[in-house]
Design an enzyme around this catalytic site. Structure first.
Site, mmCIF file in Angstrom:
data_model
loop_
_atom_site.group_PDB
_atom_site.id
_atom_site.type_symbol
_atom_site.label_atom_id
_atom_site.label_comp_id
_atom_site.label_asym_id
_atom_site.label_seq_id
_atom_site.Cartn_x
_atom_site.Cartn_y
_atom_site.Cartn_z
ATOM 1 N N ASP A 113 -3.681 2.577 -5.446
ATOM 2 C CA ASP A 113 -2.534 2.720 -4.519
ATOM 3 C C ASP A 113 -2.184 1.214 -3.718
ATOM 4 O O ASP A 113 -1.493 1.346 -2.732
ATOM 5 C CB ASP A 113 -2.745 3.773 -3.605
ATOM 6 C CG ASP A 113 -3.695 3.741 -2.867
ATOM 7 O OD1 ASP A 113 -4.800 2.786 -3.052
ATOM 8 O OD2 ASP A 113 -4.166 4.276 -1.737
ATOM 9 N N GLU A 114 -2.586 0.200 -4.013
ATOM 10 C CA GLU A 114 -2.696 -1.049 -3.644
ATOM 11 C C GLU A 114 -2.405 -2.382 -4.602
ATOM 12 O O GLU A 114 -3.193 -2.260 -5.416
ATOM 13 C CB GLU A 114 -3.645 -1.604 -2.606
ATOM 14 C CG GLU A 114 -3.902 -0.505 -1.114
ATOM 15 C CD GLU A 114 -5.172 -0.974 -0.490
ATOM 16 O OE1 GLU A 114 -4.884 -1.660 0.364
ATOM 17 O OE2 GLU A 114 -6.270 -0.800 -1.007
ATOM 18 N N ASP A 142 0.920 -1.100 -0.043
ATOM 19 C CA ASP A 142 -0.094 -0.106 0.136
ATOM 20 C C ASP A 142 0.980 1.075 -0.020
ATOM 21 O O ASP A 142 2.087 1.404 0.782
ATOM 22 C CB ASP A 142 -0.926 -0.061 1.202
ATOM 23 C CG ASP A 142 -1.531 1.509 1.533
ATOM 24 O OD1 ASP A 142 -2.650 1.514 0.789
ATOM 25 O OD2 ASP A 142 -0.979 2.120 2.184
#
Length: 413
Positions: free
Chosen positions: A109-110, A13
């Site tokens: 974002d992960e 993350d």
């Protein structure tokens, strides 16, 4: 060292991704509390990302911008730049692919990584995670956190509940140690448990994940059916799903939702947006060579406290990705269920998708001509931009197509 029979999965993350990208692009903001937020004048003034400094003032993601500004008077507000965020996210994916060929984006974002086959090249999982974090930092200036486990659901909970809270940004959550780690956490910390599910569990006297793990699966199945077994398996850290490179290739539906810049009060202006939504849904369906047979329309009322609005679906007479066919059906659903209250947001989706290369012939309408016209319009928009050709209704004051053409995912490029 890990058990040779177990997979090694990372969930990585990016910390405050949008805000971090903005600080790298603007070094003068590095020591200031910043948030990335939409345009408050168009009712999209919601916090998309808050940097760690802003979070020390109590600013949180998804709250209204005006609330965040009350908590922190010196807050710096940056409008989102989605094209840049997508470019950096792609760059980070390429970094991960230098460590393993099994990378699955979970969000912008992960990302999940299956490093089972390559971890021996980089030491142990902890050493590998350190090398990945170092390389992402050196090449992008962004700090990332790594949850390590034997499956995806445990890796996700390892990252969210432990890695994010540690200075080193890494945590290895092992199934054999759940009683000393995960099971001690509040029930809402378990993946898949939101505020509503939390209230259900509290009414059952369940406040910690360990209490849920102690229940027999049959108890949960009686309450929630198949999802009850999923909850029990999650509490026990059981998940067989693979890290998949083509996880988004088989979409079950295509939808588009829009928050309106102001409350819309009349059916005429709402149907302008309804047409634009049908246009976008059908364009995306054609681009994927799909058509659908189930239409869903949802409206949310302006009065959030009263909970006005509706969500309904209907079976279409035949599969379609034709705009006017979908729009006429959407209008019927809307007219049937709208209670003439102001509308804040509206969405349309097309489901039960099938390939569009087999079409039912119709003796009374020339579907072939309308398909050729639709593809011609798609080609013009692909070449010259989404607002290169518009329906006349979109030029009315209610129309949003020209404004949306300047955005990605509802935010400015």
């Amino acid at each position: 060292m890990p058990n040779a029979n177990k997979r090694i999965i990372f969930l990585i993350d990016m910390q405050s991704f949008y805000a971090s990208v903005e600080k790298v692009a603007n070094p003068e903001l590095r020591n200031q509390p910043i948030v990335v937020a939409g345009d408050p004048e168009r009712r999209s003034g919601v916090i998309l990302a808050a940097c760690p400094i802003a979070k020390t003032y109590g600013v949180v993601t998804a709250e209204a911008l005006w609330q965040a500004q009350q908590k922190c008077r010196q807050l710096v507000v940056v409008r989102p730049r989605m094209e840049m965020y997508i470019r950096i996210s792609t760059q980070i994916t390429q970094i991960f692919e230098a460590f393993t060929d099994k990378v699955e984006p979970y969000s912008i974002d992960e990302q999940f990584l299956d490093v089972t086959g390559s971890v021996h090249l980089f030491g142990d999982p902890i050493q590998m995670a350190k090398q990945i974090r170092c390389r992402v930092w050196l090449e992008t200036g962004i700090n990332c956190r790594v949850g390590i486990a034997e499956n995806k659901v445990l890796a996700k909970m390892a990252c969210d509940n432990f890695a994010k809270k540690r200075e080193e940004g890494i945590f290895w959550l092992k199934r054999e140690e759940l009683s000393d780690t995960l099971w001690k956490l509040p029930i809402e910390k378990m993946f898949g448990v939101g505020s509503r599910m939390k209230r259900h569990f509290h009414r059952m006297g369940i406040y910690r994940i360990g209490q849920l793990a102690d229940l027999r699966p049959a108890v949960l199945i009686r309450h929630w059916g198949v999802n009850g077994e999923v909850l029990w398996r999650t509490a026990h850290g059981l998940d067989d799903s693979p890290v998949s490179l083509n996880v988004y290739d088989t979409q079950k539906g295509i939808g588009h939702h829009m928050t309106l810049p102001r409350d819309y009060h009349t059916a005429a202006e709402i149907k302008v947006v309804l047409l634009e939504l049908c246009e976008e849904v059908c364009r995306r369906a054609r681009s994927k060579e799909r058509m659908g047979s189930v239409l869903s329309v949802g409206c949310r009322g302006a009065d959030l406290a009263a909970g006005t609005g509706f969500g309904r679906q209907m079976k279409l007479a035949e599969q379609t990705n034709d705009v006017m066919t979908l729009y006429e059906a959407a209008c019927r659903l809307f007219d049937r269920h709208w209670q003439e209250t102001p509308v804040r947001s509206i969405g349309v989706s097309l489901e039960q998708l099938v390939p569009d290369n087999v079409v039912q012939l119709n003796l009374f309408t020339d579907n072939h001509k309308s398909r050729l016209l639709a593809h011609a319009m798609d080609d013009i928009r692909a070449r010259y931009g989404p607002d290169a050709i518009l329906r006349a209704a979109s030029l009315l004051s209610a129309g949003q197509a020209k404004e949306r053409a300047r955005k990605i995912g509802g935010h400015y490029k």
